[in-house]
Design an enzyme around this catalytic site. Sequence first.
Site, PDB file in Angstrom:
ATOM      1  CB  CYS A 171      -5.556   7.160  -2.418  1.00 28.65           C
ATOM      2  SG  CYS A 171      -5.639   7.587  -4.111  1.00 28.65           S
TER       3      CYS A 171
ATOM      4  CB  CYS B 229       1.213  11.867  -6.902  1.00 25.72           C
ATOM      5  SG  CYS B 229       0.194  13.258  -7.377  1.00 25.72           S
TER       6      CYS B 229
ATOM      7  CB  CYS C 163      -0.489   8.271  -5.449  1.00 30.05           C
ATOM      8  SG  CYS C 163      -2.200   7.865  -5.757  1.00 30.05           S
TER       9      CYS C 163
ATOM     10  CB  SER D 211      -2.554  17.045  -2.562  1.00 31.36           C
ATOM     11  OG  SER D 211      -3.656  16.268  -2.221  1.00 31.36           O
TER      12      SER D 211
ATOM     13  CB  SER E 295      -8.908  16.079  -1.639  1.00 28.94           C
ATOM     14  OG  SER E 295      -7.505  16.016  -1.613  1.00 28.94           O
TER      15      SER E 295
ATOM     16  CB  CYS F 127     -13.013   8.456   1.184  1.00 26.13           C
ATOM     17  SG  CYS F 127     -11.613   8.887   0.170  1.00 26.13           S
TER      18      CYS F 127
ATOM     19  CB  CYS G 240      -4.965   9.260 -11.094  1.00 26.95           C
ATOM     20  SG  CYS G 240      -4.741  11.037 -10.896  1.00 26.95           S
TER      21      CYS G 240
ATOM     22  CG  HIS H 105      -1.125   4.255   4.449  1.00 23.81           C
ATOM     23  ND1 HIS H 105      -1.783   3.293   5.172  1.00 23.81           N
ATOM     24  CD2 HIS H 105      -1.750   5.419   4.731  1.00 23.81           C
ATOM     25  CE1 HIS H 105      -2.752   3.844   5.858  1.00 23.81           C
ATOM     26  NE2 HIS H 105      -2.751   5.134   5.603  1.00 23.81           N
TER      27      HIS H 105
ATOM     28  CD  GLU I 243      -9.374   1.446  -3.866  1.00 19.67           C
ATOM     29  OE1 GLU I 243      -8.531   0.585  -4.103  1.00 19.67           O
ATOM     30  OE2 GLU I 243      -9.136   2.470  -3.207  1.00 19.67           O
TER      31      GLU I 243
HETATM   32 FE1  SF4 Z   1      -3.884  11.135  -8.772  1.00 16.50          FE
HETATM   33 FE2  SF4 Z   1      -4.396  11.994  -6.300  1.00 16.50          FE
HETATM   34 FE3  SF4 Z   1      -2.902   9.825  -6.693  1.00 16.50          FE
HETATM   35 FE4  SF4 Z   1      -1.908  12.205  -7.355  1.00 16.50          FE
HETATM   36  S1  SF4 Z   1      -2.458  11.518  -5.288  1.00 16.50           S
HETATM   37  S2  SF4 Z   1      -1.805  10.321  -8.597  1.00 16.50           S
HETATM   38  S3  SF4 Z   1      -3.774  13.239  -8.075  1.00 16.50           S
HETATM   39  S4  SF4 Z   1      -5.065  10.041  -7.201  1.00 16.50           S
END
Ligand code: SF4
Length: 347
Positions: free
Chosen positions: A337, A123, A126, A218, A196, A112, A119, A294, A99
């Site tokens: 994200c 996290c 996310c 972050s 970031s 962005c 990933c 979110h 995206e």
């Molecule tokens: Fe990956 Fe960033 Fe999501 Fe953490 S916040 S899982 S580093 S995409």
Amino acid sequence: MKEPLIGKTLSELELLCEREGFAKYVSRQLASWLYDKRVQDIDGMSNISKAAREILKEKYCVGIIAPEQVITSVDGTKKYAFPTDSAPLLENGRHRLIEAVMIPDEDRATLCVSSQVGCKMGCKFCMTGRQHFHGNLTAAEILSQFLSIDESAVLTNAVFMGMGEPLDNWPEVSKAIEILTADWGFGWSPKRITLSTIGVLPNLKQFLDNTKCHLAISIHNPFPAERLELMPVQKKYDITEVVALLKQYDFSGQRRVSFEYTMFSGVNDTKRHADGLVHLLRGLECRVNLIRFHKIPDSPLETSPDEIIELFRARLNAAGLLTTVRASRGEDILAACGMLAGKNLEN
Ligand code: SF4
């Protein structure tokens, strides 16, 4: 499959010219067609000889990938989803999607961009982390996000804040940044770009030493043991070491560092956390962005109420830490994200 030309640095274009028997100056012509004139196909490169174009067309393509989906928010934010070749196909035979989100704002248009397919950092808050890791985007796929969208010509800024951890794909991300900021490339000032990261230490040092772009970390919790609950990366790259590294660099001039702090109700939004953040960041010229969360499916995490966020902001500001609350954009189109690509997977 033909090799994309976008994503190649000037020195890589010089090597290509040498390999194909072209004069060296053709490399600058190629860079100009790709990154300045933004040509869509090799035939459009009119000052390159027909014979050279025929050789190019046999092995190469420009490499711009059209979006598969575009969704526009009521606030003008636009979310693009692109198919990628950098990950195995899904079971249904379709490409995974990555995206990019275009955020218009008065005199700015910020893109962005994503740097990975999924990933590996996991996290807890996310959606991209939930999709796990499927591959690194190439520099061509990163730059294609800039070149393929309707707003390509009017983009003013970029944030590496989409899917993936950009410092976990540093070889390709650094090439993309080089092309964005070089005079033979997009010619952007590094001040227009923010990367970031959750703090991948060795590559963070590379980024700091080799670029002049802005940085966003972050952080989400100032206390290592508590941060580990949200972000497994804390085990490998301790936030206190990340901050110690940053304190060796000068952020009092053109270059800025900010800390992203998503507010989770009852998790990281107390006076103790505000005091901990002030203590950790003391002596570093920086700002803090507080972010409303979110909600994501099947997670107990909730955003802090507005009055708690405001109190937290006031505490940090009173302690001399410049703090703002980031406005949420594009909530109606799932702009956070990984949300759109996640939705596609569910479907
Ligand atoms: Fe990956 Fe960033 Fe999501 Fe953490 S916040 S899982 S580093 S995409």
